[in-house]
Design a protein around this motif. Structure first.
Motif, PDB file in Angstrom:
ATOM      1  N   UNK A 162     -35.101 -98.673  -2.778  1.00 44.63           N
ATOM      2  CA  UNK A 162     -34.313 -99.802  -2.258  1.00 44.63           C
ATOM      3  C   UNK A 162     -33.476 -99.369  -1.056  1.00 44.63           C
ATOM      4  N   UNK A 163     -34.135 -98.729  -0.113  1.00 39.55           N
ATOM      5  CA  UNK A 163     -33.497 -98.328   1.139  1.00 39.55           C
ATOM      6  C   UNK A 163     -34.427 -98.706   2.286  1.00 39.55           C
ATOM      7  N   UNK A 164     -33.970 -98.524   3.513  1.00 42.45           N
ATOM      8  CA  UNK A 164     -34.806 -98.850   4.657  1.00 42.45           C
ATOM      9  C   UNK A 164     -35.838 -97.753   4.895  1.00 42.45           C
ATOM     10  N   UNK A 165     -36.912 -98.111   5.594  1.00 41.40           N
ATOM     11  CA  UNK A 165     -37.932 -97.128   5.916  1.00 41.40           C
ATOM     12  C   UNK A 165     -37.364 -96.055   6.847  1.00 41.40           C
ATOM     13  N   UNK A 166     -36.418 -96.435   7.701  1.00 41.86           N
ATOM     14  CA  UNK A 166     -35.761 -95.469   8.588  1.00 41.86           C
ATOM     15  C   UNK A 166     -35.009 -94.421   7.769  1.00 41.86           C
ATOM     16  N   UNK A 167     -34.347 -94.864   6.701  1.00 36.83           N
ATOM     17  CA  UNK A 167     -33.627 -93.931   5.827  1.00 36.83           C
ATOM     18  C   UNK A 167     -34.590 -92.961   5.167  1.00 36.83           C
ATOM     19  N   UNK A 168     -35.750 -93.460   4.753  1.00 32.54           N
ATOM     20  CA  UNK A 168     -36.760 -92.591   4.143  1.00 32.54           C
ATOM     21  C   UNK A 168     -37.225 -91.543   5.146  1.00 32.54           C
ATOM     22  N   UNK A 169     -37.479 -91.977   6.379  1.00 36.22           N
ATOM     23  CA  UNK A 169     -37.905 -91.036   7.412  1.00 36.22           C
ATOM     24  C   UNK A 169     -36.860 -89.948   7.623  1.00 36.22           C
ATOM     25  N   UNK A 170     -35.583 -90.330   7.547  1.00 34.78           N
ATOM     26  CA  UNK A 170     -34.502 -89.353   7.681  1.00 34.78           C
ATOM     27  C   UNK A 170     -34.520 -88.371   6.515  1.00 34.78           C
ATOM     28  N   UNK A 171     -34.718 -88.885   5.298  1.00 31.79           N
ATOM     29  CA  UNK A 171     -34.792 -88.014   4.116  1.00 31.79           C
ATOM     30  C   UNK A 171     -35.955 -87.030   4.244  1.00 31.79           C
ATOM     31  N   UNK A 172     -37.115 -87.535   4.671  1.00 30.62           N
ATOM     32  CA  UNK A 172     -38.295 -86.679   4.812  1.00 30.62           C
ATOM     33  C   UNK A 172     -38.039 -85.607   5.863  1.00 30.62           C
ATOM     34  N   UNK A 173     -37.466 -86.007   6.984  1.00 35.11           N
ATOM     35  CA  UNK A 173     -37.157 -85.046   8.045  1.00 35.11           C
ATOM     36  C   UNK A 173     -36.191 -83.982   7.558  1.00 35.11           C
ATOM     37  N   UNK A 174     -35.165 -84.400   6.814  1.00 32.34           N
ATOM     38  CA  UNK A 174     -34.168 -83.455   6.304  1.00 32.34           C
ATOM     39  C   UNK A 174     -34.767 -82.479   5.305  1.00 32.34           C
ATOM     40  N   UNK A 175     -35.601 -82.977   4.395  1.00 30.49           N
ATOM     41  CA  UNK A 175     -36.161 -82.083   3.379  1.00 30.49           C
ATOM     42  C   UNK A 175     -37.167 -81.115   3.986  1.00 30.49           C
ATOM     43  N   UNK A 176     -37.907 -81.567   4.996  1.00 30.77           N
ATOM     44  CA  UNK A 176     -38.828 -80.655   5.679  1.00 30.77           C
ATOM     45  C   UNK A 176     -38.057 -79.533   6.354  1.00 30.77           C
ATOM     46  N   UNK A 177     -36.939 -79.885   6.976  1.00 25.72           N
ATOM     47  CA  UNK A 177     -36.119 -78.889   7.665  1.00 25.72           C
ATOM     48  C   UNK A 177     -35.506 -77.901   6.674  1.00 25.72           C
TER      49      UNK A 177
END
Length: 202
Positions: A162-177
């Motif tokens: 229940x979040x925006x797709x932009x927020x998900x992209x941020x989470x994915x970017x952060x976890x990859x880093x």
């Protein structure tokens, strides 16, 4: 011939074996290296390992005759950003090269789920204790990783959390880093190997 016909793709070198492929990468520093799994002198898997270790800016895309196969798992584990079957359509080959060049993983979510679940199930000896690196992730990032590993797309993860797709992209970017991973395919591999998810779970 297929790639050279594309207006936005330039083939800077060709190689007959794995050793020549590594030499070509050293000389030309291409954005993408397309490797056959089975090559003479030095096989594609070992070439992928060396290129990914020594030339991290070059993305590796593997060609294989097999869909679900240990070769595919080993290629991803070596650092490859995805794989294509040798009977891939021309347009899909060019599209795959573009995707990998842009830093995307080539596996579609459904393929990721099927592939990684298969290999995780074949490797019962993999430790299931949570990996220490998981502690670096926030609770939301860990949940994103688990959903990503089950084959969900960013849009599906967004709906689930229940979040925006932009927020998900941020989470994915952060976890990859934080996990020092190349792309989402390697995040999926890590998730199963680190015990964040178990094959067949969910």
């Amino acid at each position: 011939m297929i790639l050279d016909a594309q207006p936005d793709i330039e083939v800077v070198a060709e190689a007959a074996d794995g050793e020549q492929a590594i030499e070509a990468v050293a000389a030309h520093r291409p954005d993408v290296l397309l490797l056959d799994v089975r090559m003479p002198v030095l096989d594609g898997l070992e070439a992928a390992r060396r290129v990914c270790a020594d030339y991290p800016d070059t993305k590796v895309l593997m060609l294989t005759t097999f869909d679900i196969d240990d070769y595919v798992y080993d290629a991803l584990h070596a650092g490859a950003s995805g794989f294509l079957l040798k009977d891939v359509r021309r347009d899909d080959l060019a599209h795959g090269v573009r995707m990998v060049a842009a830093g995307e993983a080539l596996l579609a979510p459904s393929v990721t789920k099927r592939l990684i679940s298969e290999f995780a199930a074949r490797r019962p000896g993999v430790a299931r204790r949570p990996h220490r690196l998981l502690d670096q992730l926030t609770a939301r990032e860990q949940e994103t990783l688990r959903l990503l590993a089950r084959g969900l797309s960013n849009a599906e993860i967004a709906a689930e959390l229940t979040v925006s797709e932009h927020t998900v992209k941020t989470h994915v970017s952060n976890l990859l880093s934080k996990l020092q991973l190349r792309d989402r395919v390697h995040a999926v591999v890590f998730a199963y190997e680190a015990g964040a998810v178990v094959a067949g779970e969910g």
